[in-house]
Structures are given as structure tokens and as C-alpha cells.
Scaffold this active site. Structure first.
Site: not given
Ligand code: IMP
Length: 431
Positions: A12-13, A38-39, A41, A304, A416
Site C-alpha cells: 500500500g501507499d 483503511n485506504a 489517498h 503513523r 514530485g
Molecule cells: P486493516 O486493513 O485496517 O485491517 O489493517 C491491516 C493491515 O493493512 C495493517 O498493516 C495496515 O497498516 C495495512 N493497511 C490497510 N490499508 C492500508 C493502506 O491503504 N495503506 C497501507 N497499509 C494499509
């Protein structure tokens, strides 16, 4: 090509927001098909930062239709706050420009409470979730007790299901997790208010997309997380709870496999991860801190600090294979400016054995020793470079070597933060 998916190849990211934003300029419709808030952008437009969590990142282009498919889990109350914020920026003002699947599941406050209480109980063994309740919401979906947006059409039965779920979850929170129960009194009222605003956007998004594709519209499918967070093929159990592959869009958007024409994989020029789990190329010294600062590597969803590492070809090959990538977009090349030498992990070693591929099931990943190849760095800042010819020779060499090692062409390069800071070598919508 008219149907393109973009997916992250790391944890991710990867800078998907920027690549989606770039490609969305040529699309008619942009679709999210898994995950929830949880995502996040981060998009920078005209020097202004805007974070989108549940709405597709393509939203920044006026006139595009944004769709959230059935495979996503959506927090209705957080979604309203996101829509309000976008509308303050004069985005998504037209009700027709946003469509939400009837079949998407809702993330409820009890999901977040369970997620956070479990993480607290796991202490050092925690997954490091975002705490937004994504795992518990997908659990309810699989257990066939989840609440879907279509349930809002019949508020009497919705209220009964909510009451039943609330009672069960509160019993679990109190007696097993030893956590505070959720107060349910005003939840139904809040959801009634959300219902009023969301009903005009509800739609059979699978049908809608099929008709649009058949009519020759251009559709961009936006993967929310990285492949290494995939529930099946990621670094289990340090993963999220949805499938994060391009193929997940078939189930998660209700679109047939044969409709997808190209997949663009996205990778940063280095690697990051948030949360726990193995990370073979992690850099735990001052250099890591420097990259974190220069790359502004702090989670957009939770704030974080992200863990930092070198680019890892073993993991990249794994992800590109799973997604059948047509091309690779490499972001944040500018962040590597001034670092010399640069390292690329080309394989792993463990007890005298060499691994060019992911060890089975990701097991042993935390014991793998990376085998590095070193390349010269460059010192001239890249900000805003838009052609390969304007890159320092060492930066071109870095890109060439990655393309060689992966056997997948690099089609875009981020130079950039701004929308225009990119080299576009091949645009899938023009191919
Ligand atoms: P959850 O999706 O909140 O259950 O998190 C499970 C794992 O996926 C953790 O390590 C989160 O930090 C990671 N995670 C979930 N969504 C993202 C994202 O969009 N970017 C980076 N890490 C993510």
C-alpha cells in the site's frame, strides 16, 4: 484500451492516488472495488492537499463518474463527512456523479470497537490495523450477518438486524474482549440521516458498469491497497481482509473477467509498510529516517510513521505475476535524490539457499537475508522532470535496471508530489 486497473505491488501507499489522478483524466468512470476507509489517498492539486478514503481518487477531475462497488466495505457516517469535504471543494456536486452499490457492506461503530480491542489484546503481536473495523466488517459479510446498503430500503427489518447485531457484538466486546460496549441509542437515528442522503446514490453498479463498457466508456478500476496486503497472497496474517489483486474487481465491481484489458502495477522507487509483519529490506538507520522525512512517509489514514526499505524485486515479481501487469508505474523517484549508492534487492538467501521468488506462503520472509545489487545515485533534484531525457543518467540507469530485472516495462515515473510532476511513457488508454 478502455478498461484499465491500477493496483499497488507493495504494502500500500505506493502513490496510487497520483497515478489514478493522472489516468482518470482520460477515463469516464473511476471505480473502487474493495477495502474501506483503511485506504487513504493523498492528492496534491494546485498546491492543496486533499485526502480521499472511500471515494475513488479519480474524483478530482470534474465530470467523471465515481463508483464504489459491492466488494467495498463502507462506513456510511464517514462517507458523508468525506462527501461534505469534497463538496466544499466543489467536487461531486452533481448527484449523478457518485454511485454506491446496493450490495456493499456497511462498517459499523461496533466493527471499529472490536478491531481496536483485539489489537490492544494482541499487544506486541498486533497486526497494526488501521483500527477502522475493516476485518470485523468482512467477517460479518462472510458470516452472512452483515448490513448492506440495500437493507436501507426496508428500515423496519434494517432496525431489527441492527439491534440483533448490536446485542451480539456488545456481548462479545464485554465478555470476551473486556472492552466497553457500543451505545446504540443514537446509531439508528444517525443511520436514518445517512440513508436520506445516500439513497439517491444507490445503484446496481455491476449493471451500470456493464452498460457503460458496452457503450464504449472508459473505465478505470482503482485498487485500494497493495498486493502484499492481499488476504490470500500477501504476508498473512499481516494483511488486510480483502483481496487486493486486479482480479478482485470481477467479484468486487461485478464486472466479467473478459472485460478487463490492462493492469498497471504501481510501486514506489523504494519500499514502505505501515503496521507489523516481515519486511526483508527494511532500513533501520538514519538513512531510513531521512527517506521517511523526504518522502513524507506518514500514513494518510492514521498518521503513523511508515517503515522504510530498499526496493525488493522478489516481492515485485510476486505481485506483478499475480496481477498480470501490462506496465509498471514507479513513483517518488525524486525522493532518492542524493542517496549514493542505491540498493536493489534481487534475491534472498536463507541457510545457504537462494530464493528468487517469494518463499512458500510468505513463511520465513522475516528470516530472509536480502541479496543486494548496488547502483550509483544522482544528486541533481528531479522535481517536475517530465521526460526521460531530462533525468540524470544514473536515474535512467536505475529505471532501466528495474525494468530488466522485472521483465515488465516501466510506463510512468513520478518525479514530485504535484499532478504534473511525472514522466508518461505509455498511457494504457492511448494504447
Ligand atoms: P486493516 O486493513 O485496517 O485491517 O489493517 C491491516 C493491515 O493493512 C495493517 O498493516 C495496515 O497498516 C495495512 N493497511 C490497510 N490499508 C492500508 C493502506 O491503504 N495503506 C497501507 N497499509 C494499509
Amino acid at each position: 484500451m478502455n478498461t484499465v486497473a491500477v493496483v499497488g505491488t507493495q504494502w500500500g501507499d505506493e502513490g496510487k492516488g497520483k497515478i489514478v489522478d493522472l489516468l482518470a483524466a482520460d477515463a469516464d468512470i473511476v471505480v473502487r472495488f474493495h477495502g474501506g476507509n483503511n485506504a487513504a489517498h493523498t492528492l496534491v492539486v494546485n498546491g492543496q492537499k486533499l485526502v480521499v478514503r472511500q471515494v475513488p481518487a479519480g474524483v478530482l477531475h470534474p465530470g467523471k463518474i465515481c463508483v464504489i462497488g459491492n466488494g467495498a466495505v463502507v462506513d456510511p457516517i464517514a462517507l458523508l463527512a468525506e462527501l461534505d469535504n469534497l463538496q466544499r471543494h466543489s467536487l461531486l456536486s452533481d448527484p449523478q456523479s457518485f454511485k454506491l452499490s446496493y450490495e456493499a457492506h456497511m462498517v459499523m461503530p461496533y466493527h471499529g470497537a472490536i478491531d481496536r480491542a483485539r489489537e490492544a489484546r494482541l499487544a506486541k503481536a498486533a497486526i497494526g490495523t488501521t483500527g477502522f473495523g475493516i476485518g470485523p466488517a468482512y467477517e460479518d459479510k462472510a458470516a452472512r450477518i452483515g448490513l448492506r446498503f440495500v437493507d436501507l430500503l426496508d428500515m423496519k427489518s434494517f432496525a431489527a438486524k441492527l439491534e440483533r447485531n448490536l446485542a451480539d457484538k456488545n456481548a462479545y466486546l464485554k465478555s470476551i474482549l473486556k472492552a466497553k460496549p457500543i451505545r446504540g441509542e443514537d446509531l439508528l437515528e444517525q443511520l436514518k440521516r445517512a440513508r436520506k442522503r445516500l439513497l439517491p446514490h444507490l445503484c446496481d453498479t455491476g449493471e451500470y458498469l456493464e452498460d457503460a463498457i458496452a457503450a464504449g466508456k472508459r473505465v478505470l478500476f482503482e485498487g485500494a491497497h497493495g498486493t502484499l496486503l492481499d488476504i490470500d497472497h500477501g504476508t498473512y496474517p499481516f494483511v488486510t481482509s480483502s483481496s487486493c489483486l486486479a482480479s478482485a474487481l470481477c467479484a468486487g465491481a461485478g464486472v466479467a473477467l473478459s472485460r478487463l484489458q490492462a493492469v498497471v502495477g504501481i510501486s514506489k522507487a523504494y519500499t514502505t509498510r505501515v503496521g507489523g509483519g516481515p519486511f526483508p529490506t527494511e532500513i533501520k538507520n538514519r538513512l531510513g529516517e531521512r527517506l521517511r522525512e523526504e518522502g513524507e512517509e506518514f500514513g494518510a489514514a492514521t498518521g503513523r510513521p511508515r517503515r522504510i526499505g530498499w526496493l525488493d524485486m522478489v516481492l515485485a515479481r510476486h505481485s506483478l505475476r499475480l496481477n498480470g501487469a501490462w506496465g509498471l508505474a514507479l513513483t517518488k523517484l525524486d525522493v532518492l535524490t542524493g542517496i549514493d549508492p542505491l540498493k536493489i534487492c534481487v534475491a534472498y538467501e536463507h541457510r545457504g539457499q537462494r530464493y528468487d521468488r517469494m518463499p512458500p506462503g510468505g513463511a520465513l520472509l522475516d528470516r530472509m537475508r536480502p541479496v543486494y545489487e548496488e547502483l550509483p545515485g544522482w544528486s541533481r533534484p528531479l522535481d517536475g522532470v517530465q521526460t526521460l531525457a531530462d533525468l540524470p543518467a544514473a536515474a535512467r540507469r536505475y529505471l532501466d535496471r528495474i525494468g530488466e530485472l522485472l521483465g515488465v516495462p516501466i510506463v510512468m515515473v513520478g518525479t514530485g508530489a504535484g499532478r504534473e510532476a511525472a514522466i508518461v511513457l505509455k498511457n494504457p488508454f492511448a494504447a
